[in-house]
Scaffold this active site. Structure first.
Site, PDB file in Angstrom:
ATOM      1  N   ARG A 190      -4.531   4.386  -8.631  1.00 31.57           N
ATOM      2  CA  ARG A 190      -4.132   5.783  -8.851  1.00 31.57           C
ATOM      3  C   ARG A 190      -3.836   6.026 -10.338  1.00 31.57           C
ATOM      4  O   ARG A 190      -4.197   7.060 -10.906  1.00 31.57           O
ATOM      5  CB  ARG A 190      -2.905   6.130  -7.997  1.00 31.57           C
ATOM      6  CG  ARG A 190      -3.195   6.108  -6.493  1.00 31.57           C
ATOM      7  CD  ARG A 190      -2.014   6.588  -5.682  1.00 31.57           C
ATOM      8  NE  ARG A 190      -2.230   6.402  -4.254  1.00 31.57           N
ATOM      9  CZ  ARG A 190      -2.926   7.246  -3.489  1.00 31.57           C
ATOM     10  NH1 ARG A 190      -3.454   8.340  -4.008  1.00 31.57           N
ATOM     11  NH2 ARG A 190      -3.081   7.005  -2.199  1.00 31.57           N
ATOM     12  N   LEU A 239       0.903  -1.150   0.000  1.00 28.15           N
ATOM     13  CA  LEU A 239       0.000   0.000   0.000  1.00 28.15           C
ATOM     14  C   LEU A 239       0.940   1.197   0.000  1.00 28.15           C
ATOM     15  O   LEU A 239       1.877   1.245   0.801  1.00 28.15           O
ATOM     16  CB  LEU A 239      -0.883   0.022   1.253  1.00 28.15           C
ATOM     17  CG  LEU A 239      -2.106  -0.905   1.271  1.00 28.15           C
ATOM     18  CD1 LEU A 239      -2.794  -0.835   2.622  1.00 28.15           C
ATOM     19  CD2 LEU A 239      -3.094  -0.552   0.164  1.00 28.15           C
ATOM     20  N   ASP A 240       0.732   2.150  -0.895  1.00 26.62           N
ATOM     21  CA  ASP A 240       1.685   3.254  -0.979  1.00 26.62           C
ATOM     22  C   ASP A 240       1.598   4.183   0.231  1.00 26.62           C
ATOM     23  O   ASP A 240       0.706   4.058   1.075  1.00 26.62           O
ATOM     24  CB  ASP A 240       1.539   4.013  -2.305  1.00 26.62           C
ATOM     25  CG  ASP A 240       0.191   4.680  -2.468  1.00 26.62           C
ATOM     26  OD1 ASP A 240      -0.254   5.371  -1.540  1.00 26.62           O
ATOM     27  OD2 ASP A 240      -0.426   4.525  -3.534  1.00 26.62           O
ATOM     28  N   PHE A 241       2.530   5.119   0.287  1.00 22.30           N
ATOM     29  CA  PHE A 241       2.708   6.036   1.410  1.00 22.30           C
ATOM     30  C   PHE A 241       1.404   6.720   1.829  1.00 22.30           C
ATOM     31  O   PHE A 241       1.116   6.858   3.015  1.00 22.30           O
ATOM     32  CB  PHE A 241       3.744   7.096   1.006  1.00 22.30           C
ATOM     33  CG  PHE A 241       4.165   8.027   2.097  1.00 22.30           C
ATOM     34  CD1 PHE A 241       5.027   7.613   3.099  1.00 22.30           C
ATOM     35  CD2 PHE A 241       3.717   9.343   2.116  1.00 22.30           C
ATOM     36  CE1 PHE A 241       5.433   8.475   4.113  1.00 22.30           C
ATOM     37  CE2 PHE A 241       4.117  10.225   3.115  1.00 22.30           C
ATOM     38  CZ  PHE A 241       4.978   9.785   4.117  1.00 22.30           C
TER      39      PHE A 241
END
Length: 264
Positions: free
Chosen positions: A203, A103-105
């Site tokens: 995204r 899971l990105d930042f």
């Protein structure tokens, strides 16, 4: 076969960078011989690997935990820039656990971690349903809905990607499903279910239509949900979740054996 540095990072508390350094400095032995190349291939269940006099080996039994990742945490063991990682929040006993995907930042929610690389790999490579709640700038258009239903292929999927990502071409499978919860010119909220976990997939998907994802939360991975787990906390799988996972792993093993047999 698996790279030596990856093997050590998966089965010990060492990060990939720490494993590289230990290997290059001569602290690692493979089958009794010092090995200084991090890229050397080893057998995950056949090679004898030692680091600084301690044996590194996979376990037959496995544990899986659910972690409710907060925004502003990286899914990595160490960050060269000193930014916060999930391992700064997790208890030290989970230091060697492998995250199932990323899971990105700026994303939050369900993140599975396990002490068995075979389990992590099977789950990451699976088409099990991942469900997310997303907020985007602007409204949901008919073109977006068509792409969610039919899938799409982009030669240039760099919009929405991390600035350092080298991935450009990307194929998006049709979504398993979606539900529009709010649709306005300023912002929209929807719940989506997909069967992949590609690099910043959602995204990139919405960025293609000029819509920035401002909030992204993973609600579930397969049937595994947060179950009121607070942000920054973890829990073990329930008995029923373990049973479902065991069934999945058994079916995956059978399918792989069948595939291997037909390819010979």
């Amino acid at each position: 076969m698996i790279r030596l540095n990856k093997y050590i990072a998966h089965h010990s508390s060492y990060s990939r960078r720490e494993a590289d350094r230990a290997i290059q400095e001569g602290y690692v032995k493979v089958n009794g011989e010092v090995e200084t190349n991090p890229a050397t291939q080893v057998e995950e269940h056949g090679s004898d690997v030692w680091i600084s006099g301690k044996k590194v080996a996979p376990k037959d039994k496995y544990t899986v935990i659910v972690y409710n990742k907060a925004k502003g945490e990286l899914v990595t063991k160490k960050d060269p820039k000193g930014r916060k990682t999930i391992y700064d929040t997790l208890e030290k006993k989970y230091r060697h656990y492998i995250p199932v995907g990323r899971l990105d930042f700026a994303s939050e929610g369900v993140l599975l971690l396990t002490d068995a690389s075979r389990v992590a790999t099977a789950l990451m490579e699976s088409d099990l349903q991942r469900t997310y709640k997303i907020k985007i700038k602007g409204e949901i258009t008919q073109d977006m809905e068509n792409a969610m239903l039919e899938g799409m292929e982009l030669e240039d999927a760099s919009a929405g990607a991390h600035s350092h990502s080298k991935i450009t071409h990307m194929t998006f499978k049709p979504f398993i499903g979606y539900q529009i919860q709010k649709n306005t010119p300023n912002y929209s909220i929807l719940k989506v279910a997909i069967s992949e976990g590609k690099n910043r997939e959602l995204r990139r998907f919405f960025a293609h239509f000029g819509a920035e994802v401002t909030d992204l939360k993973r609600l579930s991975f397969a049937e595994i949900e947060l179950n009121n787990l607070p942000t920054g906390k973890s829990r073990f799988l329930t008995r029923s979740e373990y049973s479902a996972l065991a069934k999945f792993l058994k079916e995956e093993k059978k399918a792989k054996e069948k595939e291997d047999a037909t390819s010979k």
